[in-house]
Write an enzyme that holds these catalytic residues in place. Structure first.
Site, mmCIF file in Angstrom:
data_model
loop_
_atom_site.group_PDB
_atom_site.id
_atom_site.type_symbol
_atom_site.label_atom_id
_atom_site.label_comp_id
_atom_site.label_asym_id
_atom_site.label_seq_id
_atom_site.Cartn_x
_atom_site.Cartn_y
_atom_site.Cartn_z
ATOM 1 N N PHE A 24 0.821 -1.220 0.000
ATOM 2 C CA PHE A 24 0.000 0.000 0.000
ATOM 3 C C PHE A 24 0.851 1.266 0.000
ATOM 4 O O PHE A 24 0.785 2.093 -0.923
ATOM 5 C CB PHE A 24 -0.923 -0.058 1.228
ATOM 6 N N THR A 134 5.832 2.432 13.874
ATOM 7 C CA THR A 134 4.384 2.504 14.058
ATOM 8 C C THR A 134 4.066 3.368 15.271
ATOM 9 O O THR A 134 4.868 3.437 16.222
ATOM 10 C CB THR A 134 3.778 1.098 14.277
ATOM 11 N N TYR A 178 3.381 -7.023 18.357
ATOM 12 C CA TYR A 178 3.738 -6.126 17.246
ATOM 13 C C TYR A 178 4.435 -4.876 17.765
ATOM 14 O O TYR A 178 5.526 -4.514 17.301
ATOM 15 C CB TYR A 178 2.473 -5.768 16.471
ATOM 16 N N ASN A 207 -2.354 5.552 11.171
ATOM 17 C CA ASN A 207 -3.528 5.173 10.385
ATOM 18 C C ASN A 207 -3.587 5.888 9.041
ATOM 19 O O ASN A 207 -4.461 6.715 8.795
ATOM 20 C CB ASN A 207 -4.806 5.430 11.186
ATOM 21 N N TRP A 208 -2.638 5.526 8.156
ATOM 22 C CA TRP A 208 -2.637 6.088 6.807
ATOM 23 C C TRP A 208 -3.698 5.378 5.981
ATOM 24 O O TRP A 208 -3.767 4.146 5.953
ATOM 25 C CB TRP A 208 -1.262 5.912 6.168
ATOM 26 N N LYS A 244 -18.873 -4.206 12.218
ATOM 27 C CA LYS A 244 -18.681 -4.718 13.577
ATOM 28 C C LYS A 244 -17.850 -3.752 14.417
ATOM 29 O O LYS A 244 -16.708 -3.424 14.061
ATOM 30 C CB LYS A 244 -18.015 -6.093 13.528
ATOM 31 N N TYR A 324 -11.229 -10.722 17.805
ATOM 32 C CA TYR A 324 -9.791 -10.928 17.632
ATOM 33 C C TYR A 324 -9.266 -12.204 18.295
ATOM 34 O O TYR A 324 -8.159 -12.639 17.998
ATOM 35 C CB TYR A 324 -9.015 -9.750 18.228
ATOM 36 N N ARG A 334 -4.954 7.727 20.672
ATOM 37 C CA ARG A 334 -3.586 8.122 20.322
ATOM 38 C C ARG A 334 -3.640 9.389 19.483
ATOM 39 O O ARG A 334 -4.228 9.396 18.409
ATOM 40 C CB ARG A 334 -2.881 7.046 19.494
#
Length: 381
Positions: A24, A134, A178, A207-208, A244, A324, A334
């Site tokens: 991406f 990140t 992560y 969050n691109w 959801k 999850y 954030r």
């Protein structure tokens, strides 16, 4: 007319080894580099699907882009490509929250162990490195531990690259695999800089969002795959399913348009004197919404771009464990502090949330709606 950097100096042509450049972010960066610079892109990835439109030999930049299909875990050619380049950009990662619980070992290896040789090659060959980290390395915000009366004040959720502590959940909450792996990579890069002079820039995306992000399960990704929130909601909208909301969708996030983000990355490439040794938050604090608000806004925008009545689209609350699996944990809010990137690179985001959602959902509808209609029309066994 020759391009100049922020200090008015001519920008030299660079050969850029772009690891994970077929995804991406890499696809948008390659587009920008080909269209607006004279840099060369040496793209390394397992697939070229998202950059195939740039690889046609008849295009005017054909001599400035090449693709090398390889898995960096086990391919000795990588060191040769890093050596032959002026700059390495490392985009390779597993960065889908659903995988942090179900594939914690792969997550740790991909985001830490596999990055070690890349860092080593750059250090040993005196090559500059732009590494994609990140915003999750900050973990939980200080505000989440304070009494409720403090939790409406954004300053307790503002994340600063050079000040904010990194606070994670317990080891049994594998969702943090992560963030921990990414933080260890950041620390290794900084240590190589301190001890061995590595020239580095660390990018912390918030969050691109934009066309070609993630995948749509069952179309260009596994049927049981769970992409990140915006692609998840896009998949629900395309299929006419409820969106959801994990634990009610109360978590707050900021979202940045990919084109704005790529402008920031190109500034880092072209201004090494301003970017070297820096860690940059790259986000848009003005585009902050709860996940529930995001879902509601996406329903409204998708109804406009698709012609599907908004009244036929809905949301559904689910627990984080149900969605999850066991061991999930999260940060509730954030907000990126933009002081450093504004000071060093004079960069500011431009695109409001409703506009970036319009562009993204138009792309998703145009790209995927027919494939999903065909899939849904098949008789079930």
């Amino acid at each position: 007319m020759a391009r100049v950097n922020l200090d008015g100096n001519p920008i030299p042509m660079l050969a850029i080894c772009m690891i994970g450049g077929g995804g991406f972010i890499g696809s948008h960066l390659c587009e920008k580099l080909m269209a607006e610079t004279n840099h060369k892109a040496v793209v390394v990835d397992v697939s070229s699907e998202k950059i195939n439109h740039l690889l046609d030999k008849s295009l005017p930049w054909a001599h400035r882009i090449e693709f090398h299909q390889m898995n960096i875990k086990s391919d000795s050619r990588l060191e040769t490509l890093v050596k032959a380049s002026d700059l390495t950009i490392n985009l390779a990662a597993i960065c889908t929250p659903a995988d942090y619980n179900t594939r914690p070992l792969d997550t740790i290896f991909s985001n830490f162990i596999d990055a070690i040789p890349v860092i080593k090659y750059c250090t040993e060959n005196n090559k500059r490195l732009i590494h994609f980290s990140t915003c999750e390395v900050y973990g939980k915000t200080i505000g989440s531990f304070l009494p409720e009366e403090y939790q409406k004040d954004p300053k307790y959720f503002m994340l600063k690259e050079d000040v904010t502590p990194c606070i994670f959940g317990p080891v049994e909450k594998q969702r943090w695999s992560y963030a921990c792996a990414k933080q260890m990579t950041d620390r290794l890069i900084y240590a190589e800089h301190a001890e061995n002079g590595l020239k580095f820039t660390i990018v912390r995306p918030y969050n691109w969002i934009g066309p070609r992000m993630d995948f749509i399960p069952g179309v260009d990704g596994p049927s049981d795959g769970v992409p990140r929130v915006l692609a998840c909601f896009s998949n629900n909208l395309l299929r006419g399913e409820p969106l959801k909301l994990v634990d009610g969708g109360g978590s707050q996030r900021t979202f940045l348009y990919i084109k704005d983000a790529i402008d920031a990355v190109v500034l880092m490439i072209d201004n090494p004197e301003r970017a070297n040794g820096q860690i940059f938050n790259v986000g848009n604090p003005d585009n902050e919404v709860t996940v529930k608000e995001l879902a509601e806004l996406m329903i409204k925008v998708y109804a406009k771009v698709s012609g599907v009545p908004a009244s036929s689209l809905s949301t559904l609350n689910v627990s984080s464990e149900e969605f999850y699996g066991k061991g999930y944990d999260d940060s509730d809010r954030r907000i990126p502090d933009m002081t450093i990137i504004t000071r060093q690179l004079a960069w500011k985001p431009r695109t409001p949330l409703d506009e970036l959602l319009d562009v993204t959902l138009r792309h998703q509808h145009r790209t995927y709606s027919r494939a999903i209609e065909k899939e849904l029309s098949k008789p079930s066994n």
